[in-house]
Design a protein around this motif. Structure first.
Motif, PDB file in Angstrom:
ATOM      1  N   SER A  27       0.845  -1.195   0.000  1.00 42.55           N
ATOM      2  CA  SER A  27       0.000   0.000   0.000  1.00 42.55           C
ATOM      3  C   SER A  27       0.873   1.236   0.000  1.00 42.55           C
ATOM      4  CB  SER A  27      -0.886   0.034   1.257  1.00 42.55           C
ATOM      5  OG  SER A  27      -1.782  -1.049   1.230  1.00 42.55           O
ATOM      6  N   LEU A  28       0.615   2.118  -0.968  1.00 47.25           N
ATOM      7  CA  LEU A  28       1.327   3.404  -1.028  1.00 47.25           C
ATOM      8  C   LEU A  28       0.315   4.492  -0.681  1.00 47.25           C
ATOM      9  CD1 LEU A  28       3.734   5.204  -1.796  1.00 47.25           C
ATOM     10  CD2 LEU A  28       2.980   5.069  -4.171  1.00 47.25           C
ATOM     11  N   PRO A  29       0.448   5.108   0.506  1.00 48.70           N
ATOM     12  CA  PRO A  29      -0.517   6.137   0.897  1.00 48.70           C
ATOM     13  C   PRO A  29      -0.351   7.405   0.060  1.00 48.70           C
ATOM     14  CG  PRO A  29       0.884   5.470   2.759  1.00 48.70           C
ATOM     15  CD  PRO A  29       1.477   4.888   1.527  1.00 48.70           C
ATOM     16  N   ALA A  30      -1.432   8.128  -0.142  1.00 42.41           N
ATOM     17  CA  ALA A  30      -1.348   9.434  -0.797  1.00 42.41           C
ATOM     18  C   ALA A  30      -0.401  10.291   0.038  1.00 42.41           C
ATOM     19  CB  ALA A  30      -2.733  10.068  -0.864  1.00 42.41           C
ATOM     20  N   GLY A  31       0.565  10.930  -0.617  1.00 45.70           N
ATOM     21  CA  GLY A  31       1.505  11.791   0.099  1.00 45.70           C
ATOM     22  C   GLY A  31       2.556  11.041   0.888  1.00 45.70           C
ATOM     23  N   GLY A  32       2.628   9.708   0.744  1.00 47.55           N
ATOM     24  CA  GLY A  32       3.609   8.921   1.489  1.00 47.55           C
ATOM     25  C   GLY A  32       4.878   8.680   0.683  1.00 47.55           C
ATOM     26  N   ARG A  33       5.889   8.208   1.381  1.00 51.06           N
ATOM     27  CA  ARG A  33       7.182   7.954   0.756  1.00 51.06           C
ATOM     28  C   ARG A  33       7.634   6.566   1.181  1.00 51.06           C
ATOM     29  NH1 ARG A  33      12.120  11.936   1.914  1.00 51.06           N
ATOM     30  NH2 ARG A  33      10.618  13.580   2.292  1.00 51.06           N
ATOM     31  N   ILE A  34       7.389   5.577   0.338  1.00 55.58           N
ATOM     32  CA  ILE A  34       7.658   4.184   0.690  1.00 55.58           C
ATOM     33  C   ILE A  34       8.835   3.666  -0.138  1.00 55.58           C
ATOM     34  CG2 ILE A  34       6.674   1.848   0.714  1.00 55.58           C
ATOM     35  CD1 ILE A  34       5.175   3.574   2.608  1.00 55.58           C
ATOM     36  N   GLY A  35       9.715   2.919   0.501  1.00 55.00           N
ATOM     37  CA  GLY A  35      10.826   2.294  -0.209  1.00 55.00           C
ATOM     38  C   GLY A  35      10.528   0.830  -0.446  1.00 55.00           C
ATOM     39  N   LEU A  36      10.950   0.321  -1.597  1.00 58.19           N
ATOM     40  CA  LEU A  36      10.806  -1.108  -1.898  1.00 58.19           C
ATOM     41  C   LEU A  36      12.191  -1.646  -2.235  1.00 58.19           C
ATOM     42  CD1 LEU A  36       8.953  -3.570  -2.407  1.00 58.19           C
ATOM     43  CD2 LEU A  36       8.804  -2.825  -4.798  1.00 58.19           C
ATOM     44  N   VAL A  37      12.669  -2.569  -1.398  1.00 56.65           N
ATOM     45  CA  VAL A  37      13.999  -3.129  -1.615  1.00 56.65           C
ATOM     46  C   VAL A  37      13.881  -4.645  -1.802  1.00 56.65           C
ATOM     47  CG1 VAL A  37      15.121  -1.322  -0.252  1.00 56.65           C
ATOM     48  CG2 VAL A  37      14.434  -3.449   0.866  1.00 56.65           C
ATOM     49  N   GLY A  38      14.995  -5.250  -2.172  1.00 58.06           N
ATOM     50  CA  GLY A  38      15.035  -6.700  -2.380  1.00 58.06           C
ATOM     51  C   GLY A  38      16.170  -7.008  -3.320  1.00 58.06           C
ATOM     52  N   ILE A 168       5.852   6.253  -9.263  1.00 61.19           N
ATOM     53  CA  ILE A 168       6.616   5.032  -9.017  1.00 61.19           C
ATOM     54  C   ILE A 168       8.004   5.252  -9.612  1.00 61.19           C
ATOM     55  CG2 ILE A 168       6.675   2.526  -9.355  1.00 61.19           C
ATOM     56  CD1 ILE A 168       4.118   3.590  -7.937  1.00 61.19           C
ATOM     57  N   CYS A 169       9.031   5.185  -8.782  1.00 63.61           N
ATOM     58  CA  CYS A 169      10.397   5.464  -9.246  1.00 63.61           C
ATOM     59  C   CYS A 169      11.204   4.171  -9.182  1.00 63.61           C
ATOM     60  CB  CYS A 169      11.061   6.504  -8.350  1.00 63.61           C
ATOM     61  SG  CYS A 169      10.132   8.040  -8.247  1.00 63.61           S
ATOM     62  N   ASP A 170      11.560   3.630 -10.342  1.00 61.04           N
ATOM     63  CA  ASP A 170      12.288   2.358 -10.386  1.00 61.04           C
ATOM     64  C   ASP A 170      13.784   2.644 -10.521  1.00 61.04           C
ATOM     65  OD1 ASP A 170      13.112  -0.208 -10.555  1.00 61.04           O
ATOM     66  OD2 ASP A 170      11.964  -0.733 -12.343  1.00 61.04           O
ATOM     67  N   GLU A 171      14.512   2.555  -9.432  1.00 57.48           N
ATOM     68  CA  GLU A 171      15.950   2.836  -9.407  1.00 57.48           C
ATOM     69  C   GLU A 171      16.263   4.171 -10.107  1.00 57.48           C
ATOM     70  OE1 GLU A 171      18.222   0.892  -7.948  1.00 57.48           O
ATOM     71  OE2 GLU A 171      17.492  -1.163  -7.955  1.00 57.48           O
ATOM     72  N   LEU A 208      20.111   3.827   1.213  1.00 59.87           N
ATOM     73  CA  LEU A 208      19.399   4.955   0.606  1.00 59.87           C
ATOM     74  C   LEU A 208      17.922   4.918   1.008  1.00 59.87           C
ATOM     75  CD1 LEU A 208      19.067   7.290  -1.492  1.00 59.87           C
ATOM     76  CD2 LEU A 208      18.624   5.501  -3.190  1.00 59.87           C
ATOM     77  N   ALA A 209      17.319   3.742   0.929  1.00 63.40           N
ATOM     78  CA  ALA A 209      15.895   3.617   1.256  1.00 63.40           C
ATOM     79  C   ALA A 209      15.649   3.986   2.721  1.00 63.40           C
ATOM     80  CB  ALA A 209      15.423   2.197   0.961  1.00 63.40           C
ATOM     81  N   ASP A 210      16.497   3.474   3.617  1.00 65.83           N
ATOM     82  CA  ASP A 210      16.324   3.768   5.047  1.00 65.83           C
ATOM     83  C   ASP A 210      16.450   5.265   5.313  1.00 65.83           C
ATOM     84  OD1 ASP A 210      15.844   1.205   5.817  1.00 65.83           O
ATOM     85  OD2 ASP A 210      17.925   0.751   6.315  1.00 65.83           O
ATOM     86  N   HIS A 211      17.354   5.908   4.580  1.00 68.92           N
ATOM     87  CA  HIS A 211      17.613   7.331   4.787  1.00 68.92           C
ATOM     88  C   HIS A 211      16.463   8.190   4.240  1.00 68.92           C
ATOM     89  CE1 HIS A 211      19.764  11.105   4.860  1.00 68.92           C
ATOM     90  NE2 HIS A 211      19.496  11.271   3.571  1.00 68.92           N
ATOM     91  N   TRP A 212      15.922   7.803   3.094  1.00 65.52           N
ATOM     92  CA  TRP A 212      15.026   8.704   2.368  1.00 65.52           C
ATOM     93  C   TRP A 212      13.531   8.417   2.598  1.00 65.52           C
ATOM     94  CZ3 TRP A 212      11.534   9.050  -1.788  1.00 65.52           C
ATOM     95  CH2 TRP A 212      11.414  10.340  -2.314  1.00 65.52           C
ATOM     96  N   CYS A 213      13.216   7.180   2.930  1.00 64.26           N
ATOM     97  CA  CYS A 213      11.790   6.787   2.953  1.00 64.26           C
ATOM     98  C   CYS A 213      11.218   6.786   4.370  1.00 64.26           C
ATOM     99  CB  CYS A 213      11.622   5.397   2.347  1.00 64.26           C
ATOM    100  SG  CYS A 213      12.204   5.336   0.650  1.00 64.26           S
ATOM    101  N   GLU A 214       9.905   6.959   4.453  1.00 59.72           N
ATOM    102  CA  GLU A 214       9.241   6.914   5.756  1.00 59.72           C
ATOM    103  C   GLU A 214       9.088   5.468   6.226  1.00 59.72           C
ATOM    104  OE1 GLU A 214       5.789   8.806   4.305  1.00 59.72           O
ATOM    105  OE2 GLU A 214       6.642  10.820   4.491  1.00 59.72           O
ATOM    106  N   GLN A 215       8.962   4.562   5.238  1.00 54.27           N
ATOM    107  CA  GLN A 215       8.817   3.142   5.551  1.00 54.27           C
ATOM    108  C   GLN A 215       9.496   2.353   4.433  1.00 54.27           C
ATOM    109  OE1 GLN A 215       4.740   1.806   5.380  1.00 54.27           O
ATOM    110  NE2 GLN A 215       5.223  -0.212   6.185  1.00 54.27           N
ATOM    111  N   VAL A 216      10.180   1.293   4.803  1.00 54.67           N
ATOM    112  CA  VAL A 216      10.871   0.492   3.786  1.00 54.67           C
ATOM    113  C   VAL A 216      10.329  -0.942   3.828  1.00 54.67           C
ATOM    114  CG1 VAL A 216      13.096  -0.353   2.960  1.00 54.67           C
ATOM    115  CG2 VAL A 216      12.950   1.907   4.029  1.00 54.67           C
TER     116      VAL A 216
END
Ligand SMILES: Nc1ncnc2c1ncn2[C@@H]1O[C@H](COP(=O)(O)OP(=O)(O)OP(=O)(O)O)[C@@H](O)[C@H]1O
Length: 228
Positions: A27-38, A168-171, A208-216
């Motif tokens: 789930s990507l909330p409106a106005g949220g900043r979520i990181g997706l790693v793997g 959606i920002c892919d790398e 980078l994700a931990d630094h920039w995103c509200e949730q990873v």
């Protein structure tokens, strides 16, 4: 909210069949900043394409602001497509080399029949290009005449031209040097704050994700069963 609910995607058939996403929720909330790693091959880009409404899952559903999304790509009504935009890893692969940067920015508006009359276009171009730090001189250049960082800024301005609710920002920084990376991430953060843009940052870079995103979120943990 942009939601993927038990989304499953496979590629190929028979012995070559690959399960890229085995049934994943995000789930990507409106106005949220979520990181997706793997790790490489875990399905990050596939999930990015599904959430960008460009790839229809084999099973599961995608919901955009409470509305089920029926399919993907050009089969969708324009009013749904414009709400989610994708920023690709390689701006060179994603942009038409025959168009000047200014034309690239206006192209989505033309496709949606929202291009203002010619005398109003310089002001529109200024409004689109200033937040990403592109000068009028750069807007007159072709993609081969600018750096990767400048072209990625143009790709971002283009993605924002239709005022989407989600990006959606892919790398998006993978091809950029360190100072261009920082500039792009600062611009993305500013767009999130000023326009309430929901941003999914797909990256293999956990720091980078931990630094920039509200949730990873780690795709390995999202998957209901191991990909294979
Ligand atoms: N068009 C395709 N046809 C067949 N298999 C594909 C296709 N696209 C992706 N795959 C496979 O699906 C799986 C997930 O790929 P995906 O590109 O989504 O992973 P990723 O996590 O983004 O990887 P990377 O970090 O290396 O970009 C991989 O096994 C990949 O080989």
């Amino acid at each position: 909210m942009l939601r993927a609910d038990q989304v499953r995607v496979s590629y190929g058939g028979g012995q070559d069949r690959v399960t890229a996403l085995p049934g994943v929720d995000l789930s990507l909330p409106a106005g949220g900043r979520i990181g997706l790693v793997g790790p490489s091959g875990s399905g990050k880009s596939t999930l990015a394409l599904v959430l960008a409404l460009l790839l229809a899952p084999d099973a599961g559903r995608v919901e955009l602001d409470g509305e089920p999304v029926p399919g993907a790509g050009l089969s969708l009504p324009k009013r749904l497509r414009r709400r989610v935009q994708l920023l690709w890893q390689s701006p060179r692969a994603a942009t038409d080399p025959r168009l000047r940067l200014g034309q690239l920015l206006l192209e989505p508006l033309a496709a949606h029949r929202e291009l203002p009359p010619r005398p109003d276009r310089p002001e529109l171009l200024r409004r689109l290009s200033e937040p990403v730090g592109l000068t009028p001189e750069l807007l007159r250049r072709y993609p081969h005449e600018v750096s990767d960082g400048q072209l990625q800024r143009a790709a971002l301005a283009r993605a924002l031209a239709l005022r989407p609710g989600y990006l959606i920002c892919d790398e998006p920084t993978a091809m950029l040097d360190v100072s261009s990376q920082a500039g792009l991430l600062a611009t993305l953060a500013e767009q999130q704050r000023s326009h309430g843009l929901g941003i999914l940052l797909v990256t293999h870079d956990r720091l980078l994700a931990d630094h920039w995103c509200e949730q990873v979120l780690d795709l390995r943990e999202l998957a209901a069963e191991p990909a294979g």
